[in-house]
Design a protein around this motif. Structure first.
Motif, PDB file in Angstrom:
ATOM      1  N   THR A 131       7.874  -3.689  -8.493  1.00 37.35           N
ATOM      2  CA  THR A 131       8.463  -3.322  -7.210  1.00 37.35           C
ATOM      3  C   THR A 131       7.618  -3.793  -6.026  1.00 37.35           C
ATOM      4  OG1 THR A 131       7.404  -1.142  -7.348  1.00 37.35           O
ATOM      5  CG2 THR A 131       9.662  -1.325  -8.161  1.00 37.35           C
ATOM      6  N   ASN A 132       6.329  -4.021  -6.236  1.00 37.63           N
ATOM      7  CA  ASN A 132       5.488  -4.505  -5.146  1.00 37.63           C
ATOM      8  C   ASN A 132       5.849  -5.943  -4.760  1.00 37.63           C
ATOM      9  OD1 ASN A 132       3.912  -2.166  -4.789  1.00 37.63           O
ATOM     10  ND2 ASN A 132       2.629  -2.706  -6.523  1.00 37.63           N
ATOM     11  N   GLY A 162       1.726   6.167  -7.176  1.00 39.97           N
ATOM     12  CA  GLY A 162       0.632   7.035  -7.603  1.00 39.97           C
ATOM     13  C   GLY A 162       1.017   8.500  -7.548  1.00 39.97           C
ATOM     14  N   ALA A 163       1.761   8.879  -6.509  1.00 37.22           N
ATOM     15  CA  ALA A 163       2.220  10.267  -6.405  1.00 37.22           C
ATOM     16  C   ALA A 163       3.174  10.608  -7.543  1.00 37.22           C
ATOM     17  CB  ALA A 163       2.884  10.509  -5.057  1.00 37.22           C
ATOM     18  N   ASP A 164       4.111   9.692  -7.835  1.00 33.25           N
ATOM     19  CA  ASP A 164       5.045   9.932  -8.939  1.00 33.25           C
ATOM     20  C   ASP A 164       4.305  10.070 -10.260  1.00 33.25           C
ATOM     21  OD1 ASP A 164       7.233   9.898  -7.306  1.00 33.25           O
ATOM     22  OD2 ASP A 164       7.688   7.785  -7.630  1.00 33.25           O
ATOM     23  N   PHE A 184       0.833  -1.207   0.000  1.00 35.08           N
ATOM     24  CA  PHE A 184       0.000   0.000   0.000  1.00 35.08           C
ATOM     25  C   PHE A 184       0.867   1.256   0.000  1.00 35.08           C
ATOM     26  CE2 PHE A 184      -4.186  -1.832   1.902  1.00 35.08           C
ATOM     27  CZ  PHE A 184      -4.312  -2.603   0.765  1.00 35.08           C
ATOM     28  N   GLY A 185       1.919   1.259   0.825  1.00 31.74           N
ATOM     29  CA  GLY A 185       2.819   2.409   0.844  1.00 31.74           C
ATOM     30  C   GLY A 185       3.507   2.612  -0.497  1.00 31.74           C
ATOM     31  N   ASN A 186       3.913   1.519  -1.133  1.00 28.88           N
ATOM     32  CA  ASN A 186       4.569   1.623  -2.441  1.00 28.88           C
ATOM     33  C   ASN A 186       3.600   2.098  -3.508  1.00 28.88           C
ATOM     34  OD1 ASN A 186       6.998   1.184  -4.057  1.00 28.88           O
ATOM     35  ND2 ASN A 186       5.870  -0.475  -5.013  1.00 28.88           N
ATOM     36  N   ASP A 246       9.226   7.611   1.204  1.00 27.09           N
ATOM     37  CA  ASP A 246      10.167   6.637   1.763  1.00 27.09           C
ATOM     38  C   ASP A 246       9.972   6.512   3.271  1.00 27.09           C
ATOM     39  OD1 ASP A 246      11.264   6.109  -0.690  1.00 27.09           O
ATOM     40  OD2 ASP A 246      12.943   7.501  -0.458  1.00 27.09           O
ATOM     41  N   LEU A 247       9.802   7.660   3.931  1.00 26.57           N
ATOM     42  CA  LEU A 247       9.565   7.648   5.370  1.00 26.57           C
ATOM     43  C   LEU A 247       8.242   6.959   5.700  1.00 26.57           C
ATOM     44  CD1 LEU A 247      10.423   8.587   8.195  1.00 26.57           C
ATOM     45  CD2 LEU A 247       9.231  10.745   7.765  1.00 26.57           C
TER      46      LEU A 247
END
Length: 367
Positions: free
Chosen positions: A329-330, A40-42, A33-35, A234-235
């Motif tokens: 990457t997931n 999505g932001a990128d 989910f974080g990835n 990343d954080l």
């Protein structure tokens, strides 16, 4: 032998497997989910990292950028395209609607923008180029006539919808030839690079060369925004993995408890095995295999549940892009969770196995 030993107390084994399963599920799901949020932001911010926006430094008393300034900027940056802009505002009227919009003066629009309708001229000499949002609001297209600040002109192109965030917002703007402006200098200069790294180099060169003697130019480096966004996600990803890791730690404690109880209950059995010639290494191997099986079973079930949960999210939530979820990457987070699940099982079983394998057979049989 390890599998048979685990079946002796199925309820305890199932609960230990369930603890690992929940931990693996938490790590994998939160990591994915974080990835997905980061991807999505990128995707949403597009290529803003490839642009550098320059404007006159009002604090230094510079009100506009001259042709000499633009020439210095071109020499400093080298390959990236340099697009100087005049900036103003005016009421733009179509056949039925009108609204206030930003008006830019540009000579070579093709260096910075793309057309969805019509063709961008190599040298903009006549006509108006309209942004996608403004064209939709006024219901105009190529060939239509628009009135800009009382002057009639024809639309020669409609820009493609912008995918970037920038102080230069083309979607709700109209672009005219430079000859339509009577200003003495440019209000902005847009530097368009191929990559974010090239944009950073261009910004550094401008600060070093153009602003060497006097800070005439304010440098708005969009790549810095991208870096801050990447650092934030990343954080966030690390924080989410940490939350999932807590579940795996709890699962490890559960396995440690199960293995300790199992070795205590089987103390006489282990003593008999040692008395009839079974080596410490074999006892250690059997007990580690039991702990590893618990971890592997929980990890496999947790990974399967992760795939099902993520698939259900994609099906039930149209806003989630399937391509982002299927990004390779997931898979890293799924493999990471699997490895952690098996590792937690083996590590948690190490101490009980070592303790049982090193106990003297006489002491084990005495009880």
């Amino acid at each position: 032998m390890a599998a048979r030993n685990l079946q002796r107390n199925r309820v305890r084994t199932v609960l230990a497997v369930l603890g690992v399963c929940i931990g693996v599920l938490a790590v994998a799901v939160l990591g994915i989910f974080g990835n997905v949020l980061a991807l999505g932001a990128d995707d949403a911010i597009g290529d803003i990292g490839t642009q550098v926006v320059l404007s006159p430094n009002a604090d230094a008393g510079v009100e506009s950028l001259s042709d000499v300034d633009v020439a210095e900027i071109r020499r400093a940056v080298g390959d990236p395209a340099v697009v100087p802009l005049y900036t103003d505002g005016a009421v733009v009227a179509g056949p039925a609607e009108q609204r206030f919009a930003t008006v830019y003066g540009v000579e070579q629009p093709g260096l910075a923008f793309e057309a969805a309708e019509g063709r961008l001229p190599e040298r903009h000499r006549q006509g108006a180029i309209v942004g996608a949002g403004l064209a939709a609001d006024l219901d105009i297209g190529v060939g239509d006539r628009v009135e800009i600040a009382g002057a009639q002109t024809r639309v020669v192109a409609v820009l493609a919808e912008s995918q970037t965030f920038s102080p230069v917002a083309p979607d709700d703007a109209v672009f005219l030839p430079e000859s339509a402006f009577a200003a003495a200098g440019y209000d902005q200069v847009l530097v368009v690079s191929e990559t974010g790294g090239e944009a950073r180099e261009a910004a550094a060169a401008i600060r070093e060369d153009v602003n060497a003697r006097e800070e005439r130019v304010d440098v708005f480096e969009l790549a810095a925004i991208v870096d801050e966004i990447d650092e934030f996600f990343d954080l966030l990803g690390t924080f989410l993995l940490g939350l999932g890791g807590i579940s795996l730690v709890v699962a490890g404690v559960s396995i440690l408890n199960v293995m300790l109880m199992s070795t205590v209950e089987r103390r006489q059995e282990i003593g008999v095995m040692r008395a009839v010639g079974v080596t410490r290494h074999d006892v250690l191997r059997v007990l580690l295999a039991e702990a590893g099986l618990i971890g592997a079973a929980g990890a496999a079930i947790g990974a399967a549940l992760t795939v099902l949960l993520v698939a259900a999210l994609v099906v039930s939530t149209p806003a989630v892009d399937a391509e982002l979820v299927l990004d390779p990457t997931n898979g890293y987070y799924l493999l990471l969770a699997l490895g952690f699940g098996v590792g937690v099982g083996v590590v948690s079983g190490a101490y009980p196995a070592w303790k049982a394998a090193n106990e003297r057979p006489v002491e084990a049989l005495r009880s």
